[in-house]
Structures are given as structure tokens and as C-alpha cells.
Design a protein around this motif. Structure first.
Motif, PDB file in Angstrom:
ATOM      1  N   ARG A   1      48.246  39.580  47.842  1.00  0.00           N
ATOM      2  CA  ARG A   1      46.962  39.162  47.592  1.00  0.00           C
ATOM      3  C   ARG A   1      47.220  37.798  46.881  1.00  0.00           C
ATOM      4  N   VAL A   2      47.881  37.757  45.845  1.00  0.00           N
ATOM      5  CA  VAL A   2      48.124  36.638  45.167  1.00  0.00           C
ATOM      6  C   VAL A   2      48.535  35.346  45.885  1.00  0.00           C
ATOM      7  N   LEU A   3      49.553  35.779  46.901  1.00  0.00           N
ATOM      8  CA  LEU A   3      50.396  34.696  47.590  1.00  0.00           C
ATOM      9  C   LEU A   3      49.460  34.130  48.436  1.00  0.00           C
ATOM     10  N   ARG A   4      48.542  35.126  48.992  1.00  0.00           N
ATOM     11  CA  ARG A   4      47.524  34.567  50.130  1.00  0.00           C
ATOM     12  C   ARG A   4      46.466  33.966  49.837  1.00  0.00           C
ATOM     13  N   LYS A   5      45.728  34.664  48.773  1.00  0.00           N
ATOM     14  CA  LYS A   5      44.585  34.020  48.278  1.00  0.00           C
ATOM     15  C   LYS A   5      44.309  33.940  46.636  1.00  0.00           C
ATOM     16  N   PRO A   6      45.033  33.010  46.176  1.00  0.00           N
ATOM     17  CA  PRO A   6      45.293  32.885  44.656  1.00  0.00           C
ATOM     18  C   PRO A   6      44.107  32.721  44.067  1.00  0.00           C
ATOM     19  N   ASP A   7      43.072  32.095  44.615  1.00  0.00           N
ATOM     20  CA  ASP A   7      41.843  31.775  43.988  1.00  0.00           C
ATOM     21  C   ASP A   7      40.833  32.866  43.647  1.00  0.00           C
ATOM     22  N   ALA A   8      41.246  34.211  44.657  1.00  0.00           N
ATOM     23  CA  ALA A   8      40.658  35.294  44.485  1.00  0.00           C
ATOM     24  C   ALA A   8      40.996  36.302  43.374  1.00  0.00           C
ATOM     25  N   VAL A   9      42.066  36.021  42.499  1.00  0.00           N
ATOM     26  CA  VAL A   9      42.550  36.894  41.610  1.00  0.00           C
ATOM     27  C   VAL A   9      42.290  36.068  40.140  1.00  0.00           C
ATOM     28  N   SER A  10      42.500  36.841  39.106  1.00  0.00           N
ATOM     29  CA  SER A  10      42.337  36.234  37.748  1.00  0.00           C
ATOM     30  C   SER A  10      43.535  35.284  37.424  1.00  0.00           C
ATOM     31  N   PRO A  11      43.217  34.208  36.605  1.00  0.00           N
ATOM     32  CA  PRO A  11      44.133  33.223  36.265  1.00  0.00           C
ATOM     33  C   PRO A  11      45.395  33.864  35.643  1.00  0.00           C
ATOM     34  N   GLY A  12      45.237  35.054  34.788  1.00  0.00           N
ATOM     35  CA  GLY A  12      46.302  35.741  33.966  1.00  0.00           C
ATOM     36  C   GLY A  12      47.259  36.383  34.901  1.00  0.00           C
TER      37      GLY A  12
ATOM     38  N   ARG B   1      47.687  35.763  38.097  1.00  0.00           N
ATOM     39  CA  ARG B   1      48.166  34.663  39.026  1.00  0.00           C
ATOM     40  C   ARG B   1      49.370  34.105  38.271  1.00  0.00           C
ATOM     41  N   LEU B   2      49.246  33.948  37.034  1.00  0.00           N
ATOM     42  CA  LEU B   2      50.326  33.254  36.176  1.00  0.00           C
ATOM     43  C   LEU B   2      51.531  34.256  36.225  1.00  0.00           C
ATOM     44  N   ARG B   3      51.279  35.488  36.051  1.00  0.00           N
ATOM     45  CA  ARG B   3      52.319  36.523  36.192  1.00  0.00           C
ATOM     46  C   ARG B   3      53.305  36.728  37.340  1.00  0.00           C
ATOM     47  N   VAL B   4      52.562  36.643  38.353  1.00  0.00           N
ATOM     48  CA  VAL B   4      53.093  36.580  39.650  1.00  0.00           C
ATOM     49  C   VAL B   4      53.916  35.434  40.152  1.00  0.00           C
ATOM     50  N   ASP B   5      53.357  34.268  39.564  1.00  0.00           N
ATOM     51  CA  ASP B   5      53.998  33.055  40.029  1.00  0.00           C
ATOM     52  C   ASP B   5      55.016  32.800  39.109  1.00  0.00           C
ATOM     53  N   ALA B   6      55.165  33.263  37.982  1.00  0.00           N
ATOM     54  CA  ALA B   6      56.299  33.430  37.086  1.00  0.00           C
ATOM     55  C   ALA B   6      57.602  34.303  37.583  1.00  0.00           C
ATOM     56  N   ALA B   7      57.246  35.576  38.324  1.00  0.00           N
ATOM     57  CA  ALA B   7      58.033  36.335  38.793  1.00  0.00           C
ATOM     58  C   ALA B   7      58.779  35.870  39.918  1.00  0.00           C
TER      59      ALA B   7
END
Length: 341
Positions: free
Chosen positions: A22-33, A35-41
Motif C-alpha cells: 500500500r505504501v509503495l502504490r499509494k504513499p499519500d494514503a498512509v501516515s508520514p511515519g 511511509r518513512l519506516r517503509v522507505d527506509a527499509a
């Protein structure tokens, strides 16, 4: 070494695989925190999403196929730049395939692009095998044929009359008083053949003989080839009064060879090119040419593809003639003994 998977990212980020997706497909639909955790991973693991799997799960691939006859000739650079500028900005991936001036290789490229489920196909050219036409007509996706005009467009056709352009270039030389006018080319592909047809028509109308300077075997158009072909003509003692070259690279090569051999352009011979590449205006002497709208062709093709993809209306075959322009410069002087005082 095994491939990094979505599960690996999920484990490192401490979330479920569905959440990562969900974060990769629709990053604006999740919380910033989150999104940052997933992006870092994703960055730490160097994860690259499986595009093929995503395409299977969706009706959209956001990929546009583009087929050009060569990546060697600079004339396609502006065209491809325009396509990328419009399509990438709209979130599409552009897949470019080189058909190497072969209709069979173009047919294989069409099969490969359709196999990758591209959403549209843009082709430089209008001459295809019967199977290629069938595949494109039955694919039910936007198809744009460019650079020349087709008597029977598959879908959208954006181009110009190559024959009329060739005729115009030749008439320019005839009107300047030349009678022994040669046509110089290295490869009679369909567009060069059409320009040749235009040359022959103009010469026929003026009741003048054809003078052909054609490479013995097909060769990529280049400055070197233009130099070689003119050298061959000069060495056999058959130098014309003027030359129409099928592109500016050949024309520049011919002019350079003239300079080496002490032949003055335009005093001793006049030369006109085709496409009006960037160097034409600043060559010495400046090169007369036929200006073609390569950037505009790519831009309009891309815009029309996007419009078609966003419309529910089935388009009908359409043709857009972008035309061309004759740009007279120093390399085609008026033949002095035809000037009346």
C-alpha cells in the motif's frame, strides 16, 4: 544470492507485506511515519518492486512502446526526447525498441511490446508487414504512426509528405538555375525512397535527367558517408552542378569533401540537405535544408496517446499533416549565368 522480496521489506519495517504494498502504490494514503519506516527499509535492502507481478494484478501497466528504425541517427533524438518529456511526466514508462530498418524486426518488436502489455504503441514509419498491421489493429490500444503520411492509417498518423518535401528541395535547386542535379543517399529506406520519388518527379517536370549517387550497399547516414560518396563521384569525373542529400549529415560530409578538393560551395556546386539539424545554420557555408518537425511530432504523439488513454470514446483513424519548411541558406546560391540584368 537470493532476490530481496516484499516480505523482507515488511520484516525489516515491522509491518505486513500488504502494508508495504500500500505504501509503495499509494504513499499519500498512509501516515508520514509509516511511509518513512517503509522507505527506509526499501533503501536499506535495495528493494526493487516486481513490475511484472504488479502488471498481472492490475489492468494498467503505465508503459508505452516506441519503435524507431535506428538509434544511430540523431534525427530521432529530439523525437524521443519529446516523447519522454510528456509521457514520463504523466507517470508512464517509455520502452524504446530499435527495428534496424527491418519490417520483420519491427514485427517482432510489436509482438514483444504487446507481450509486455504496453498501453499504446508509437511507431516511426507507416510501412509494416501484413501481420504487424493485423496485430496493431486487433490490439485495441492507441497506435500512432509518425514521420510520414500513410494512405491507410491504422489509428492516428502524424507526419509529413516525404515525397512533396523531396520535390520541394529539388525544385529549389532547379529554380536557382541548376540543371545537372544529383540525388545523394546511403540507404533507400521508405522515407528516403519517397524523397527520391519527389526528386524524380521534379526532374521529370523540368525535363532534366536523373543523377543518382547511391551507396553500393546500404549504410547508415553519416558525415563520413557523405564525404565518401562525394569523393567517389569526383574521382570518376561526374561532379554535378548541385546535390540534394537525403539528410544534413550527408550534406555536411559532401561539403567537407568539397573543401578538401578545392571545390567551392556554393560557387562551384550547391548543396541542400534534409531535416535542418542544429549545425545546419552554423555550418560554413550555412546549409540549406528542409526543416522537419521532429520534436513537435513526438510531443503531439505523446499528448494524443494520453488523451486516448483517458477517454472512453473509441477513436477513428485520423491523419495529421505537420508539414515541413524549406530553409534556404548560403549553400544554394543562384547560378550566376542564369541571372538576367
Amino acid at each position: 544470492m537470493r532476490r530481496i522480496t516484499l516480505d523482507d521489506v515488511a520484516n525489516l519495517a515491522g509491518v505486513s507485506p500488504i502494508t508495504v504494498s500500500r505504501v509503495l502504490r499509494k504513499p499519500d494514503a498512509v501516515s508520514p511515519g509509516l511511509r518513512l519506516r517503509v522507505d527506509a527499509a526499501v533503501k536499506e535492502l535495495g528493494y526493487v518492486p516486481n513490475i511484472a507481478a504488479s502488471r498481472l494484478a492490475s489492468s494498467r501497466t503505465h508503459a508505452i512502446g516506441v519503435i524507431v528504425p535506428t538509434l544511430y541517427n540523431v534525427i530521432f533524438a529530439e523525437y524521443l526526447f519529446a516523447l519522454h518529456e510528456v509521457l514520463v511526466a504523466a507517470g508512464f514508462q517509455v520502452i524504446v525498441v530499435n527495428s534496424r530498418y527491418s519490417e520483420i524486426e519491427e514485427e517482432n518488436a510489436i509482438k514483444a511490446l504487446l507481450g509486455q502489455r504496453v498501453e499504446a504503441i508509437i511507431i516511426a514509419g507507416t510501412h509494416h508487414t501484413p501481420l504487424s498491421r493485423q496485430l496493431l489493429a486487433q490490439a485495441r490500444l492507441p497506435v500512432v504512426e509518425t514521420f510520414e503520411l500513410s494512405p491507410n492509417p491504422i489509428d492516428l498518423n502524424i507526419g509529413m509528405s516525404q515525397e512533396h518535401a523531396g520535390q520541394t528541395a529539388t525544385q529549389h535547386l532547379i529554380e536557382r538555375g541548376f540543371r545537372r542535379i544529383a540525388f545523394l543517399t546511403g540507404n533507400l529506406d521508405h522515407r528516403a525512397q519517397s524523397r527520391f520519388d519527389g526528386y524524380r518527379l521534379a526532374m521529370q517536370e523540368a525535363e532534366l535527367p536523373n543523377l543518382e549517387i547511391i551507396a553500393e550497399r546500404p549504410r547508415h547516414s553519416s558525415v563520413v558517408l557523405g564525404s565518401d560518396l562525394f569523393a567517389m563521384t569526383h574521382e570518376r569525373g561526374d561532379v554535378p552542378e548541385a546535390i540534394f542529400c537525403t539528410d544534413d549529415n550527408l550534406a555536411l560530409g559532401a561539403m567537407q569533401e568539397c573543401r578538401k578538393r578545392g571545390i567551392r560551395v556554393p560557387d562551384d556546386i550547391s548543396i541542400i540537405g534534409f531535416h535542418d539539424l542544429e549545425f545546419a545554420a552554423c555550418a560554413a557555408p550555412s546549409l540549406s535544408s528542409i526543416a522537419t518537425r521532429r520534436f513537435e511530432t513526438g510531443k503531439l504523439a505523446a499528448e494524443r496517446v494520453l488523451a486516448a488513454l483517458n477517454s472512453s470514446v473509441v477513436s477513428r483513424a485520423e491523419q495529421i499533416d505537420l508539414g515541413f519548411a524549406l530553409i534556404p541558406r548560403e549553400s544554394t546560391a543562384i547560378r550566376s549565368y542564369f541571372v538576367h540584368t
